[in-house]
Scaffold this active site. Sequence first.
Site, PDB file in Angstrom:
ATOM      1  N   GLU A   1       0.821  -1.205   0.000  1.00 32.82           N
ATOM      2  CA  GLU A   1       0.000   0.000   0.000  1.00 32.82           C
ATOM      3  C   GLU A   1       0.858   1.260   0.000  1.00 32.82           C
ATOM      4  O   GLU A   1       0.587   2.220  -0.736  1.00 32.82           O
ATOM      5  CB  GLU A   1      -0.927   0.009   1.222  1.00 32.82           C
TER       6      GLU A   1
ATOM      7  N   SER B   1      22.540 -44.097  -4.399  1.00 34.42           N
ATOM      8  CA  SER B   1      21.239 -43.440  -4.549  1.00 34.42           C
ATOM      9  C   SER B   1      21.217 -42.392  -5.657  1.00 34.42           C
ATOM     10  O   SER B   1      20.167 -41.812  -5.924  1.00 34.42           O
ATOM     11  CB  SER B   1      20.832 -42.770  -3.232  1.00 34.42           C
TER      12      SER B   1
ATOM     13  N   THR C   1      21.602 -38.678   6.555  1.00 37.85           N
ATOM     14  CA  THR C   1      21.628 -38.215   5.167  1.00 37.85           C
ATOM     15  C   THR C   1      22.807 -37.280   4.934  1.00 37.85           C
ATOM     16  O   THR C   1      23.486 -37.350   3.907  1.00 37.85           O
ATOM     17  CB  THR C   1      20.312 -37.498   4.823  1.00 37.85           C
TER      18      THR C   1
END
Length: 352
Positions: free
Chosen positions: A51, A169, A197
Amino acid sequence: MRRALELAARGPLGPNPRVGCVLLAPDGDLPGGGAVLGEGWHRGAGTPHAEVAALADARERGADVRGATAVVTLEPCDHTGRTGPCSAALIEAGVARVVVGVQDPNPVAAGGAGRLRAAGVDVVTGVLPAEGVAALGAWLPAVHRGRPFVTLKIASTLDGRVAAADGTSRWITSDVARRHAHGLRAQVGAIVVGTGTALVDDPSLTARTGDGSLVEQQPLRVVVGHRAVPQGARLRGPGGELLELRTHDPAHVLEVLHAREVRHVLVEGGPTLAAAFLAAGLVDEVHAYVAPVLLGAGAAAVGDLGVTTLAQAVRLVTSDVVPLGPDVLVVGVPAPPGDAPTTVRTSTEEEH
């Protein structure tokens, strides 16, 4: 309002909502106004809100906004933070009418509509609310819940494996799917992985463009667990800030990230961390990238959830299915207890 939504989309993803505003002259055939006097959008924390930016744009154009209509995607704020209240700025400028897409659920900032009405400004709410909610993205549910919105990302084979029996992977999914996943990373405030991981895969957890370069705004990199990230790890290389949290409690992880004003969290692995967030009921959305590959053995995408019978299964309501080269992305949200899973739509990669 549609133009205001277009402007909102220009803003960055971050702790503050993406908001757009259009100021219309108090004449013409359009409802509430005619010619555009000014436009603005929020460009990030500490910068003028939409605004105020629209009012500044109007001043630069030499436009008089007294009696104008302000069309804004989110209710004008009514508090002083890094910037002043937008409600007061609109009143001071002499705006006569304010049209709002979505009312602000944030108790700290809400109340702008009430202040405007008390000052004699005509306020209309609920214009294109569905589009307004979509534009706010993860920010809206994060504010509602008082914690970051959590997306669990899985990249697996068709039989649910994230690694072969020997631990390899890379790469299960195609480069098309990986590019899409980097786009998802670029939309979140933090990427979370477990120490397993971090140590086994040595990921960088960065968001990259199609040519492999880093996007400008990098997510926070969060490692959960009690083991330290080695000094030579890729997580300590170029990218977002690294945050190590010595805990196994998903709720505590979200508390820390909420305190840092993170609105959207991407949980990327591994199986133990995925299971912990699911078991705690802290997953809001699942993005499962599935490759047409069969391994028959190896690490599962999700660890033990304590499910012993089919009736206890965590079920998802599928909201989207996206083909990505040879792979498929399935997007789903946890189904309320007792609800049967359904598929809402299938979209193309180009739509994303």
